[in-house]
Design a protein around this motif. Structure first.
Motif, PDB file in Angstrom:
ATOM      1  N   SER A 155      23.962  49.118 -65.788  1.00  0.00           N
ATOM      2  CA  SER A 155      24.588  48.884 -67.291  1.00  0.00           C
ATOM      3  C   SER A 155      25.394  48.015 -67.331  1.00  0.00           C
ATOM      4  O   SER A 155      25.480  47.382 -68.552  1.00  0.00           O
ATOM      5  N   VAL A 156      26.113  47.721 -66.235  1.00  0.00           N
ATOM      6  CA  VAL A 156      27.105  46.773 -66.376  1.00  0.00           C
ATOM      7  C   VAL A 156      26.468  45.145 -66.702  1.00  0.00           C
ATOM      8  O   VAL A 156      27.137  44.455 -67.661  1.00  0.00           O
ATOM      9  N   TYR A 157      25.378  44.936 -65.805  1.00  0.00           N
ATOM     10  CA  TYR A 157      24.524  43.887 -65.878  1.00  0.00           C
ATOM     11  C   TYR A 157      23.750  43.656 -67.456  1.00  0.00           C
ATOM     12  O   TYR A 157      23.890  42.682 -68.174  1.00  0.00           O
ATOM     13  N   VAL A 158      23.586  44.811 -67.851  1.00  0.00           N
ATOM     14  CA  VAL A 158      22.682  44.881 -68.958  1.00  0.00           C
ATOM     15  C   VAL A 158      23.702  44.693 -70.286  1.00  0.00           C
ATOM     16  O   VAL A 158      23.445  43.943 -71.141  1.00  0.00           O
ATOM     17  N   GLY A 159      25.051  45.367 -70.324  1.00  0.00           N
ATOM     18  CA  GLY A 159      26.063  45.035 -71.201  1.00  0.00           C
ATOM     19  C   GLY A 159      26.508  43.531 -71.149  1.00  0.00           C
ATOM     20  O   GLY A 159      26.694  42.877 -72.154  1.00  0.00           O
ATOM     21  N   TYR A 160      26.399  42.930 -69.951  1.00  0.00           N
ATOM     22  CA  TYR A 160      26.866  41.521 -69.883  1.00  0.00           C
ATOM     23  C   TYR A 160      25.892  40.452 -70.192  1.00  0.00           C
ATOM     24  O   TYR A 160      26.300  39.393 -71.031  1.00  0.00           O
ATOM     25  N   PHE A 161      24.543  40.432 -69.777  1.00  0.00           N
ATOM     26  CA  PHE A 161      23.594  39.690 -69.930  1.00  0.00           C
ATOM     27  C   PHE A 161      22.586  40.437 -70.579  1.00  0.00           C
ATOM     28  O   PHE A 161      21.814  39.803 -71.862  1.00  0.00           O
ATOM     29  N   GLY A 162      21.769  41.263 -69.841  1.00  0.00           N
ATOM     30  CA  GLY A 162      20.572  41.936 -70.467  1.00  0.00           C
ATOM     31  C   GLY A 162      19.350  41.763 -70.018  1.00  0.00           C
ATOM     32  O   GLY A 162      18.401  42.326 -69.809  1.00  0.00           O
ATOM     33  N   ALA A 163      19.053  40.374 -69.815  1.00  0.00           N
ATOM     34  CA  ALA A 163      17.573  39.804 -69.692  1.00  0.00           C
ATOM     35  C   ALA A 163      17.333  40.420 -68.190  1.00  0.00           C
ATOM     36  O   ALA A 163      17.981  40.142 -67.277  1.00  0.00           O
ATOM     37  N   GLY A 164      15.878  41.069 -68.000  1.00  0.00           N
ATOM     38  CA  GLY A 164      15.703  41.587 -66.854  1.00  0.00           C
ATOM     39  C   GLY A 164      16.066  42.932 -66.508  1.00  0.00           C
ATOM     40  O   GLY A 164      15.891  43.519 -65.510  1.00  0.00           O
ATOM     41  N   GLY A 165      16.968  43.310 -67.415  1.00  0.00           N
ATOM     42  CA  GLY A 165      17.665  44.629 -67.026  1.00  0.00           C
ATOM     43  C   GLY A 165      16.775  45.969 -67.015  1.00  0.00           C
ATOM     44  O   GLY A 165      16.879  46.875 -66.205  1.00  0.00           O
ATOM     45  N   GLY A 166      15.597  45.823 -67.837  1.00  0.00           N
ATOM     46  CA  GLY A 166      14.511  46.822 -67.943  1.00  0.00           C
ATOM     47  C   GLY A 166      14.149  46.978 -66.475  1.00  0.00           C
ATOM     48  O   GLY A 166      13.895  48.246 -66.202  1.00  0.00           O
ATOM     49  N   PHE A 167      13.625  46.029 -65.845  1.00  0.00           N
ATOM     50  CA  PHE A 167      13.231  46.291 -64.450  1.00  0.00           C
ATOM     51  C   PHE A 167      14.191  46.819 -63.406  1.00  0.00           C
ATOM     52  O   PHE A 167      14.052  47.799 -62.681  1.00  0.00           O
ATOM     53  N   LEU A 168      15.618  46.458 -63.500  1.00  0.00           N
ATOM     54  CA  LEU A 168      16.436  46.913 -62.770  1.00  0.00           C
ATOM     55  C   LEU A 168      16.629  48.753 -62.733  1.00  0.00           C
ATOM     56  O   LEU A 168      16.929  49.403 -62.024  1.00  0.00           O
ATOM     57  N   VAL A 169      16.439  48.924 -64.152  1.00  0.00           N
ATOM     58  CA  VAL A 169      16.487  50.352 -64.606  1.00  0.00           C
ATOM     59  C   VAL A 169      15.286  51.098 -63.867  1.00  0.00           C
ATOM     60  O   VAL A 169      15.331  52.137 -63.249  1.00  0.00           O
ATOM     61  N   MET A 170      14.094  50.708 -63.830  1.00  0.00           N
ATOM     62  CA  MET A 170      12.891  50.975 -63.357  1.00  0.00           C
ATOM     63  C   MET A 170      13.062  51.039 -61.965  1.00  0.00           C
ATOM     64  O   MET A 170      12.661  52.313 -61.382  1.00  0.00           O
ATOM     65  N   ALA A 171      13.425  50.071 -61.227  1.00  0.00           N
ATOM     66  CA  ALA A 171      13.859  49.888 -59.843  1.00  0.00           C
ATOM     67  C   ALA A 171      14.747  51.218 -59.458  1.00  0.00           C
ATOM     68  O   ALA A 171      14.652  51.922 -58.277  1.00  0.00           O
ATOM     69  N   LEU A 172      15.652  51.373 -60.343  1.00  0.00           N
ATOM     70  CA  LEU A 172      16.781  52.356 -59.789  1.00  0.00           C
ATOM     71  C   LEU A 172      16.014  53.845 -59.951  1.00  0.00           C
ATOM     72  O   LEU A 172      16.423  54.665 -59.108  1.00  0.00           O
ATOM     73  N   PHE A 173      15.086  54.081 -61.074  1.00  0.00           N
ATOM     74  CA  PHE A 173      14.447  55.299 -61.006  1.00  0.00           C
ATOM     75  C   PHE A 173      13.567  55.605 -60.010  1.00  0.00           C
ATOM     76  O   PHE A 173      13.482  56.383 -59.386  1.00  0.00           O
ATOM     77  N   GLY A 174      12.739  54.452 -59.483  1.00  0.00           N
ATOM     78  CA  GLY A 174      11.899  54.470 -58.088  1.00  0.00           C
ATOM     79  C   GLY A 174      12.971  55.023 -56.914  1.00  0.00           C
ATOM     80  O   GLY A 174      12.590  55.685 -56.171  1.00  0.00           O
ATOM     81  N   ILE A 175      14.075  54.257 -56.695  1.00  0.00           N
ATOM     82  CA  ILE A 175      14.880  54.832 -55.697  1.00  0.00           C
ATOM     83  C   ILE A 175      15.457  56.266 -55.758  1.00  0.00           C
ATOM     84  O   ILE A 175      15.671  56.821 -54.638  1.00  0.00           O
ATOM     85  N   CYS A 176      15.688  56.635 -56.947  1.00  0.00           N
ATOM     86  CA  CYS A 176      16.368  58.094 -57.040  1.00  0.00           C
ATOM     87  C   CYS A 176      15.207  59.283 -57.178  1.00  0.00           C
ATOM     88  O   CYS A 176      15.692  60.278 -57.426  1.00  0.00           O
ATOM     89  N   GLY A 177      13.926  58.579 -57.184  1.00  0.00           N
ATOM     90  CA  GLY A 177      12.866  59.555 -57.074  1.00  0.00           C
ATOM     91  C   GLY A 177      12.528  60.141 -58.523  1.00  0.00           C
ATOM     92  O   GLY A 177      11.843  61.525 -58.578  1.00  0.00           O
ATOM     93  N   VAL A 178      12.695  59.338 -59.649  1.00  0.00           N
ATOM     94  CA  VAL A 178      12.098  59.765 -60.772  1.00  0.00           C
ATOM     95  C   VAL A 178      10.860  58.770 -61.049  1.00  0.00           C
ATOM     96  O   VAL A 178      10.872  57.674 -61.160  1.00  0.00           O
ATOM     97  N   HIS A 179       9.802  59.636 -60.883  1.00  0.00           N
ATOM     98  CA  HIS A 179       8.497  58.991 -60.881  1.00  0.00           C
ATOM     99  C   HIS A 179       7.598  59.284 -62.152  1.00  0.00           C
ATOM    100  O   HIS A 179       6.590  59.014 -62.304  1.00  0.00           O
ATOM    101  N   ASP A 180       7.776  60.581 -62.974  1.00  0.00           N
ATOM    102  CA  ASP A 180       6.977  60.975 -64.168  1.00  0.00           C
ATOM    103  C   ASP A 180       7.175  60.189 -64.895  1.00  0.00           C
ATOM    104  O   ASP A 180       8.274  59.899 -65.503  1.00  0.00           O
ATOM    105  N   ILE A 181       6.126  59.559 -65.660  1.00  0.00           N
ATOM    106  CA  ILE A 181       6.009  58.485 -66.530  1.00  0.00           C
ATOM    107  C   ILE A 181       6.552  58.588 -68.067  1.00  0.00           C
ATOM    108  O   ILE A 181       7.131  57.975 -68.355  1.00  0.00           O
ATOM    109  N   HIS A 182       6.514  60.015 -68.216  1.00  0.00           N
ATOM    110  CA  HIS A 182       7.130  60.578 -69.577  1.00  0.00           C
ATOM    111  C   HIS A 182       8.815  60.358 -69.351  1.00  0.00           C
ATOM    112  O   HIS A 182       9.330  59.987 -70.046  1.00  0.00           O
ATOM    113  N   GLU A 183       9.012  61.017 -68.260  1.00  0.00           N
ATOM    114  CA  GLU A 183      10.527  61.116 -68.023  1.00  0.00           C
ATOM    115  C   GLU A 183      10.951  59.526 -68.029  1.00  0.00           C
ATOM    116  O   GLU A 183      12.255  59.353 -68.524  1.00  0.00           O
ATOM    117  N   MET A 184      10.521  58.899 -67.295  1.00  0.00           N
ATOM    118  CA  MET A 184      10.807  57.527 -67.225  1.00  0.00           C
ATOM    119  C   MET A 184      10.888  56.859 -68.245  1.00  0.00           C
ATOM    120  O   MET A 184      11.769  55.830 -68.710  1.00  0.00           O
TER     121      MET A 184
END
Length: 266
Positions: A155-184
């Protein structure tokens, strides 16, 4: 004559770029690839610094994130207070990113801009293969503490610039074991609205928003977001993401050339 033509071009380009930025954000992300160059195109003529351009772009595109909250209100209600820790983490990271932007000089941000755009474009290209690989890193386990810490960093990156932040968030979900599409979807919408909204408020309070353009951009971006969401099922997502990435690379190249022309290497 030349200045009048540039002003006319800028006046027509910015509304169109804002509308299509909203369309892209609702379908694949990357709307800043269009809206940022449009703002920078006329910044020299009207006296807007690079930091104010970025701040204005952030505030203008935020209403599109709020429409996402409305669209996923049922999912958000289902998770309720469980979303509070992650939302707080996104808010803290977004505030830090906004704080850093306000402390960045116009010249420094202009030098960083093409690199940030290039990074965002690369993230779009790698989104599918890298996303599948990242999902294997969780080992089938849920890592909530890592998710909270990681959300602050992203979110530091998102607040500073933002573009591409959505993918970084989705990548973080994958690393942390969040895979349910509705929760994501619920988490992504919430964290985006907060991590962009908090710095947007900071930029407004700091007087770093050019309202003459921000209001028009916000209205057209929200309208574009609605249109994009309405027709998103008719559009090939893979082709759209490649198109967005191509626009990102071209935009990054444009600003690399602009920076070199202004400060050639000797």
């Amino acid at each position: 004559m030349a200045e009048s033509f540039l002003r006319l071009l800028y006046a027509s380009w910015l509304p169109a770029a804002s509308f299509f930025a909203g369309v892209l954000n609702s379908i694949a992300g990357g709307g800043s690839f269009l809206s940022l160059p449009a703002l920078f195109a006329g910044s020299a003529a009207i006296g807007i610094g690079a930091v104010m351009v970025q701040a204005t772009n952030t505030v203008a595109l935020w209403p599109g994130q709020l429409t996402g909250l409305i669209a996923f209100r049922k999912e958000l209600r289902e998770y309720g207070w469980e979303l509070l820790p992650l939302g707080t983490a996104a808010g803290i990271g977004g505030w830090i990113g906004g704080f850093l932007l306000l402390r960045t000089g116009n010249h420094m941000f202009r030098q960083l801009l093409p690199w940030l755009l290039l990074f965002a474009a690369v993230m779009f290209v790698l989104s599918f293969p890298l996303g599948r690989w990242l999902q294997t890193l969780s080992g089938g386990k849920r890592h909530n503490k890592l998710l909270i810490v990681g959300m602050v960093v992203v979110s530091v990156y998102v607040g500073y610039f933002g573009a591409g932040g959505g993918f970084l968030v989705m990548a973080l979900f994958g690393i942390c074991g969040v895979h349910d599409i509705h929760e994501m979807n619920a988490l992504k919408v919430l964290t985006a609205a907060v991590s962009i909204g908090i710095p947007a408020v900071s930029f407004i309070l700091a007087g770093k928003v050019e309202w003459r353009f921000c209001l028009v951009m916000a209205i057209l971006a929200a309208l574009g977001g609605y249109v994009g969401a309405h027709y998103s099922r008719l559009i090939n997502q893979a082709i759209m993401r490649r198109t967005v990435a191509a626009i990102g690379f071209m935009t990054a190249a444009y600003f690399f050339v602009q920076n070199y022309a202004a400060h050639p290497v000797r």
